[in-house]
Design a protein around this motif. Structure first.
Motif, PDB file in Angstrom:
ATOM      1  N   GLU A 162       4.264   5.288   5.374  1.00 27.98           N
ATOM      2  CA  GLU A 162       5.097   4.139   5.041  1.00 27.98           C
ATOM      3  C   GLU A 162       6.126   4.474   3.964  1.00 27.98           C
ATOM      4  OE1 GLU A 162       0.901   2.968   3.461  1.00 27.98           O
ATOM      5  OE2 GLU A 162       1.763   4.350   4.916  1.00 27.98           O
ATOM      6  N   VAL A 163       5.770   5.383   3.055  1.00 29.03           N
ATOM      7  CA  VAL A 163       6.728   5.798   2.033  1.00 29.03           C
ATOM      8  C   VAL A 163       7.894   6.551   2.669  1.00 29.03           C
ATOM      9  CG1 VAL A 163       7.052   7.348   0.069  1.00 29.03           C
ATOM     10  CG2 VAL A 163       5.102   5.798   0.125  1.00 29.03           C
ATOM     11  N   ALA A 164       7.587   7.461   3.598  1.00 31.73           N
ATOM     12  CA  ALA A 164       8.649   8.199   4.295  1.00 31.73           C
ATOM     13  C   ALA A 164       9.561   7.246   5.056  1.00 31.73           C
ATOM     14  CB  ALA A 164       8.030   9.220   5.251  1.00 31.73           C
ATOM     15  N   ALA A 165       8.967   6.264   5.725  1.00 31.64           N
ATOM     16  CA  ALA A 165       9.752   5.291   6.483  1.00 31.64           C
ATOM     17  C   ALA A 165      10.648   4.470   5.563  1.00 31.64           C
ATOM     18  CB  ALA A 165       8.815   4.379   7.274  1.00 31.64           C
ATOM     19  N   TYR A 166      10.088   4.033   4.437  1.00 36.85           N
ATOM     20  CA  TYR A 166      10.843   3.169   3.531  1.00 36.85           C
ATOM     21  C   TYR A 166      11.965   3.936   2.839  1.00 36.85           C
ATOM     22  CZ  TYR A 166      11.456  -0.956   0.605  1.00 36.85           C
ATOM     23  OH  TYR A 166      11.956  -2.092   0.005  1.00 36.85           O
ATOM     24  N   ARG A 167      11.720   5.177   2.502  1.00 32.66           N
ATOM     25  CA  ARG A 167      12.778   5.984   1.885  1.00 32.66           C
ATOM     26  C   ARG A 167      13.926   6.207   2.862  1.00 32.66           C
ATOM     27  NH1 ARG A 167       8.630  10.244  -1.042  1.00 32.66           N
ATOM     28  NH2 ARG A 167       8.438   9.114  -3.018  1.00 32.66           N
ATOM     29  N   GLN A 168      13.594   6.388   4.128  1.00 35.64           N
ATOM     30  CA  GLN A 168      14.628   6.505   5.153  1.00 35.64           C
ATOM     31  C   GLN A 168      15.461   5.222   5.205  1.00 35.64           C
ATOM     32  OE1 GLN A 168      12.992   6.761   9.075  1.00 35.64           O
ATOM     33  NE2 GLN A 168      14.965   6.987  10.083  1.00 35.64           N
ATOM     34  N   PHE A 169      14.785   4.083   5.214  1.00 34.84           N
ATOM     35  CA  PHE A 169      15.469   2.779   5.223  1.00 34.84           C
ATOM     36  C   PHE A 169      16.386   2.636   4.009  1.00 34.84           C
ATOM     37  CE2 PHE A 169      14.938  -1.437   3.132  1.00 34.84           C
ATOM     38  CZ  PHE A 169      15.831  -2.166   3.902  1.00 34.84           C
ATOM     39  N   GLN A 170      15.866   2.912   2.826  1.00 33.01           N
ATOM     40  CA  GLN A 170      16.651   2.729   1.609  1.00 33.01           C
ATOM     41  C   GLN A 170      17.886   3.622   1.595  1.00 33.01           C
ATOM     42  OE1 GLN A 170      13.370   3.416  -1.218  1.00 33.01           O
ATOM     43  NE2 GLN A 170      13.708   1.359  -2.005  1.00 33.01           N
TER      44      GLN A 170
ATOM     45  N   ARG B 225       0.850  -1.185   0.000  1.00 35.59           N
ATOM     46  CA  ARG B 225       0.000   0.000   0.000  1.00 35.59           C
ATOM     47  C   ARG B 225       0.886   1.235   0.000  1.00 35.59           C
ATOM     48  NH1 ARG B 225      -5.770  -0.088   2.908  1.00 35.59           N
ATOM     49  NH2 ARG B 225      -6.369  -2.246   2.554  1.00 35.59           N
ATOM     50  N   TYR B 226       0.495   2.223  -0.803  1.00 37.96           N
ATOM     51  CA  TYR B 226       1.323   3.415  -0.975  1.00 37.96           C
ATOM     52  C   TYR B 226       0.697   4.581  -0.225  1.00 37.96           C
ATOM     53  CZ  TYR B 226       4.220   6.918  -3.347  1.00 37.96           C
ATOM     54  OH  TYR B 226       5.107   7.933  -3.620  1.00 37.96           O
ATOM     55  N   GLY B 227       1.190   4.853   0.978  1.00 35.31           N
ATOM     56  CA  GLY B 227       0.717   5.971   1.771  1.00 35.31           C
ATOM     57  C   GLY B 227       1.904   6.780   2.264  1.00 35.31           C
ATOM     58  N   GLY B 228       1.636   8.011   2.692  1.00 37.82           N
ATOM     59  CA  GLY B 228       2.720   8.928   3.031  1.00 37.82           C
ATOM     60  C   GLY B 228       3.636   8.441   4.134  1.00 37.82           C
TER      61      GLY B 228
ATOM     62  N   SER C  45       1.603  16.279   6.581  1.00 37.84           N
ATOM     63  CA  SER C  45       2.666  16.638   5.628  1.00 37.84           C
ATOM     64  C   SER C  45       2.553  15.715   4.420  1.00 37.84           C
ATOM     65  CB  SER C  45       4.045  16.492   6.289  1.00 37.84           C
ATOM     66  OG  SER C  45       5.070  16.901   5.405  1.00 37.84           O
ATOM     67  N   PRO C  46       1.564  15.953   3.559  1.00 37.05           N
ATOM     68  CA  PRO C  46       1.314  15.041   2.436  1.00 37.05           C
ATOM     69  C   PRO C  46       2.513  14.923   1.501  1.00 37.05           C
ATOM     70  CG  PRO C  46      -0.487  16.602   2.723  1.00 37.05           C
ATOM     71  CD  PRO C  46       0.633  17.077   3.576  1.00 37.05           C
ATOM     72  N   VAL C  47       2.833  13.697   1.128  1.00 34.54           N
ATOM     73  CA  VAL C  47       3.972  13.475   0.244  1.00 34.54           C
ATOM     74  C   VAL C  47       3.747  14.136  -1.111  1.00 34.54           C
ATOM     75  CG1 VAL C  47       3.126  11.261  -0.663  1.00 34.54           C
ATOM     76  CG2 VAL C  47       5.583  11.723  -0.609  1.00 34.54           C
TER      77      VAL C  47
END
Length: 423
Positions: A20-28, A15-18, A326-328
């Motif tokens: 989880e996307v912020a968290a995953y980008r931090q991880f990557q 699922r693409y939500g703000g 803070s919408p992506v």
């Protein structure tokens, strides 16, 4: 080298939500720097679990450091799992990673009890939480929108009881439990000043929350645009998002209908394209709402393509009817150098100030007027584009995150005695 475990309520591969996307980008990004880092996501609930997991499967591995746990749903009011066995295995999975830093991007699907037990088991580890919305304050999905649709400006046990139909004492107890949960974290982060102020108004001490905007990786460099290109783009508008009631897509379609009825009054054609939603998906939520001819549904898109797609439009519209932190999509529009037309509340008002046109949230007439005020105006488009500042890059985010996470929690935090849940 210290080990960081990044924990999210969902996984962007599903699922693409703000958040989880912020968290995953931090991880990557941390992974690209050679850091010892893991990402742990979850499915949203039983529906997604049944879709992606086998009958006895508990975890999906997207890589040696990238996992998605099976979420079975939980009580949104207490933020607890219904069955202790569901909490047990999530706790054991996170504990087995033996992180030095645990950064949570939500409580949902992970559970308050899981966090309490992990904190008790790892007293020397550093715990960080990014507050992506208002779940700790508001039991109505953290949106601070009343069941009537009216915006809520402050939580109180009486007002909350009238909204959710539970005894006022339940909300007193919930507030106490949520504050105790937040006090378990060494550091609290917010991507916006708006969210920080809301939590301080709720009772968190000033200085307890550090504001760091979510980081974004994006293509750099802009090609100069000709006058003809600016003129064409000044008639092109777009929405990027999901077909959920609070995203305000119905407000946008109603505004488009008002514009369609007035199209004889202007010479230049106007086009509104909807990305992330198809016509069938829209009709399932708003079956009786007629879609005007100027609206075109483009369906799903790859997140990594979003910024480049946005560069083809003059204006991006974000018509959400709840506070949005803070919408992506705002960061992506900044990366594209494309100005926005945004609701005048919450993080949307904060994040688009100076480079966006704002309108009264939930008002189709006000939105139609805002769109028409810039339609066919290449001079206005160029002026607003010149004010767009690039978003915080992932390098800047991680630098700020490392600075905050290295600090001593100080006197603003007084950790209560931690007791594991039994059952």
């Amino acid at each position: 080298m210290s080990r960081t475990v990044i924990v999210s309520h969902s996984h962007p591969n599903l699922r693409y939500g703000g958040g989880e996307v912020a968290a995953y980008r931090q991880f990557q990004h941390l992974l690209s720097l050679g850091e010892d880092v893991f990402f742990i996501g979850s499915t949203i609930g039983p529906e997604d679990s049944a879709r992606y997991f086998g009958p006895s499967q508990q975890v999906i591995s997207f890589g040696p450091r990238d996992f998605c746990l099976r979420g079975r749903g939980m009580d949104a009011f207490t933020m607890e799992h219904a069955e202790i066995r569901d909490e047990d295995w999530i706790f054991e999975f996170l504990l087995a990673l033996q992180g030095d830093v645990y950064h949570f991007h939500h409580f949902w699907n992970i559970g308050a009890g899981t966090i309490r037990r992990l904190r008790a088991a790892l007293p020397q580890a550093k715990f960080i939480c990014t507050l992506h919305e208002l779940t700790a304050i508001c039991a109505n999905h953290g949106q601070m929108v009343k069941r009537s649709g009216e915006l809520c400006h402050a939580a109180s046990e009486v007002a909350c009881a009238a909204c959710i139909a539970r005894p006022p004492i339940d909300f007193v107890l919930r507030q106490t439990r949520m504050r105790e949960l937040l006090d378990l974290f060494d550091h609290l982060l917010s991507p916006s000043e708006f969210l920080r102020r809301r939590f301080e108004d709720w009772g968190l001490p000033p200085g307890r929350i550090a504001v760091i905007e979510n980081g974004l990786a994006y293509p750099t460099g802009f090609r100069p645009e000709t006058e003809a290109e600016l003129l064409t783009k000044s008639g092109r508008f777009a929405f990027f998002g999901q077909a959920t009631p609070t995203k305000g897509l119905d407000v946008l379609i109603r505004a488009a209908s008002l514009i369609e009825a007035r199209k004889e009054a202007f010479d230049m054609p106007l086009s509104l394209e909807i990305h992330g939603v198809d016509k069938e998906g829209f009709a399932r939520i708003w079956p009786d709402l007629e879609v005007p001819d100027c609206v075109h549904f483009r369906g799903s898109y790859r997140p990594q393509d979003c910024v480049e797609i946005m560069r083809g439009y003059g204006w991006i519209i974000i018509p959400s009817i709840w506070w949005e932190n803070s919408p992506v999509v705002i960061q992506e529009a900044r990366a594209a150098g494309t100005p926005m037309i945004a609701s005048d509340i919450g993080g949307m008002a904060e994040k688009t100030e100076g480079w966006g046109v704002q309108f009264r949230a939930g008002d189709p007439v006000a939105l139609a007027d805002a769109i028409l005020s810039v339609h066919g105006r290449p001079d206005m488009l160029l002026a607003y584009k010149s004010r767009v500042l690039p978003p915080l890059g992932l390098e800047g985010y991680v630098e700020a995150w490392l600075e905050v996470s290295a600090k001593n929690p100080g006197l603003s935090r007084s950790r209560p005695e931690v007791k594991a849940r039994s059952g």
